[in-house]
Scaffold this active site. Structure first.
Site, PDB file in Angstrom:
ATOM      1  N   CYS A 120       0.822  -1.216   0.000  1.00 37.34           N
ATOM      2  CA  CYS A 120       0.000   0.000   0.000  1.00 37.34           C
ATOM      3  C   CYS A 120       0.854   1.263   0.000  1.00 37.34           C
ATOM      4  CB  CYS A 120      -0.966   0.009   1.179  1.00 37.34           C
ATOM      5  SG  CYS A 120      -0.197  -0.177   2.802  1.00 37.34           S
ATOM      6  N   HIS A 143      -2.378   0.824   7.187  1.00 40.57           N
ATOM      7  CA  HIS A 143      -2.662   1.082   5.773  1.00 40.57           C
ATOM      8  C   HIS A 143      -2.222   2.487   5.397  1.00 40.57           C
ATOM      9  CE1 HIS A 143      -4.422   0.178   1.976  1.00 40.57           C
ATOM     10  NE2 HIS A 143      -5.427   1.026   2.077  1.00 40.57           N
ATOM     11  N   ASN A 202      -7.628   5.511  -1.831  1.00 39.09           N
ATOM     12  CA  ASN A 202      -7.277   4.258  -1.183  1.00 39.09           C
ATOM     13  C   ASN A 202      -6.751   3.322  -2.272  1.00 39.09           C
ATOM     14  OD1 ASN A 202      -7.189   1.770   0.069  1.00 39.09           O
ATOM     15  ND2 ASN A 202      -9.248   1.881   0.939  1.00 39.09           N
TER      16      ASN A 202
END
Length: 395
Positions: free
Chosen positions: A245, A341, A362
């Protein structure tokens, strides 16, 4: 004379009874009548255990969906159009329990799902919950393509650690959206099965591609008063089965601020972890120090901030063409997959009700989402919440 009178009374009673029965059956089967509107002839019917939606959820969806959709349209250079909400639906785990969230599809004039509104209960220990805001709203393209693929079909949407599944009436389960996982060990030990239990007790359906007239707008009534975003921000890749991520986040930000396409998540991770191979490489993450180091290695003066960036800070940094990485930790659980994250800030905006929002990407999603600028709790598409506890800016 009496016989004639009795006969007439009998005829009248029979007529009245038949009329009442006709009205009853017309009412009872009104939902099954075919729609005259061409956009409604093919509707995706999603199975739900019940259609009870709290008033607070309905109000939040009705009041905020259109302004956020208008903002996303403008940020993505989509042509403004009129929108309406479809019927709310739910997503279930394989044990038939709801994931706790409410989902509203956002339909365009053609009846296609363009966005999905996710309304989720705020965690009890969050700042928003303490301010008696019981629900948070997120608007993104989440699941929109999937719902359009199943038009004129009845499906049940299921989820587990592997992703999202469509269960059709013939009993076939299809993985329609993969969920990234943070490490292989956790994934292998996951106990959820992709074989659903008996779902025959789900009696009701929601026609999600059927407009809800009370929420329909004849034009794009809402608009964004002010939009400020990284000029060249593009979504070129989304996170797959890996723990990269931070790599996706930094690549997107550097591609935007350098106006290039040379960065990608895998090359970033390879640069920072050159000696890892196979699963060790695929499921490795990055520390904040590694993120700082990579930014500086690319000629950026990246800095760490031990909190969420404010709306004004986002506005100034975005204006100066400096990218911001969000560092989040999951509120629901600090264990297992997705506990930490990284996400990218694409810009900021004000919608026409005066609300300040931050545009966030995201890496799981193929579109931007809108975040309340006064809250450091980010509700993501799948209903989880992440606390924005730190930032790295200057990419």
């Amino acid at each position: 004379m009496k016989k004639k009178l009795s006969y007439m009374i009998t005829i009248m009673l029979a007529f009245t009874l038949s009329l009442a029965l006709g009205l009853f059956f017309n009412s009872a089967h009104a939902d099954s009548l075919p729609q005259k509107n061409g956009a409604n002839q093919k509707t995706t019917k999603v199975t739900v255990s019940n259609k009870d939606v709290p008033d607070a959820v309905r109000k939040l969806a009705e009041e905020q969906y259109l302004s956020r959709v208008a903002l996303l349209d403008k940020a993505s250079n989509h042509k403004a159009t009129s929108y309406t909400l479809g019927e709310p639906f739910k997503i279930y785990k394989f044990n038939k329990e709801s994931d706790g969230n409410y989902y509203y599809p956002v339909l365009n004039k053609k009846g296609d799902v363009v966005y999905v509104v996710t309304i989720s209960p705020n965690p009890s220990n969050s700042k928003a919950s303490k301010q008696q805001n019981n629900y948070s709203i997120n608007v993104s393209p989440f699941l929109s393509k999937i719902l359009n693929q199943y038009k004129n079909q009845k499906i049940t949407i299921l989820t587990n650690t592997k992703g999202y599944f469509a269960l059709t009436e013939d009993g076939k389960v299809t993985l329609v959206l993969k969920t990234p996982r943070n490490n292989e060990k956790t994934y292998e030990n996951a106990t959820e099965s992709t074989k659903p239990k008996d779902l025959n007790d789900f009696k009701q359906t929601a026609s999600v591609t059927k407009p809800t007239l009370e929420y329909q707008s004849t034009r794009n009534e809402m608009y964004a008063e002010y939009v400020n975003q990284l000029k060249n921000f593009r979504i070129r890749e989304t996170q797959g089965y890996n723990s990269w991520c931070a790599g996706y986040t930094m690549s997107a930000l550097l591609n935007a601020t350098y106006n290039t396409n040379r960065y990608n998540a895998e090359s970033v991770m390879r640069y920072l972890h050159p000696n890892l191979r196979g699963h060790d490489f695929q499921f490795t993450g990055l520390t904040s120090n590694e993120m700082l180091r990579f930014g500086r290695s690319q000629g950026r003066n990246t800095q760490y901030l031990n909190r969420m960036t404010s709306y004004n800070e986002v506005d100034q940094l975005t204006t100066n063409n400096q990218g911001i990485a969000v560092l989040g930790k999951r509120v629901e659980s600090s264990d297992g997959i997705h506990a930490g994250h990284a996400m990218a800030v694409a810009g900021n905006a004000k919608v026409n009700n005066g609300q300040k929002v931050i545009l966030i990407w995201n890496p799981w999603d193929n579109g931007l989402m809108t975040q309340d600028a006064h809250s450091n709790i980010i509700p993501v598409s799948n209903g989880d919440h992440y606390e924005w506890y730190a930032s790295i800016y200057g990419y």
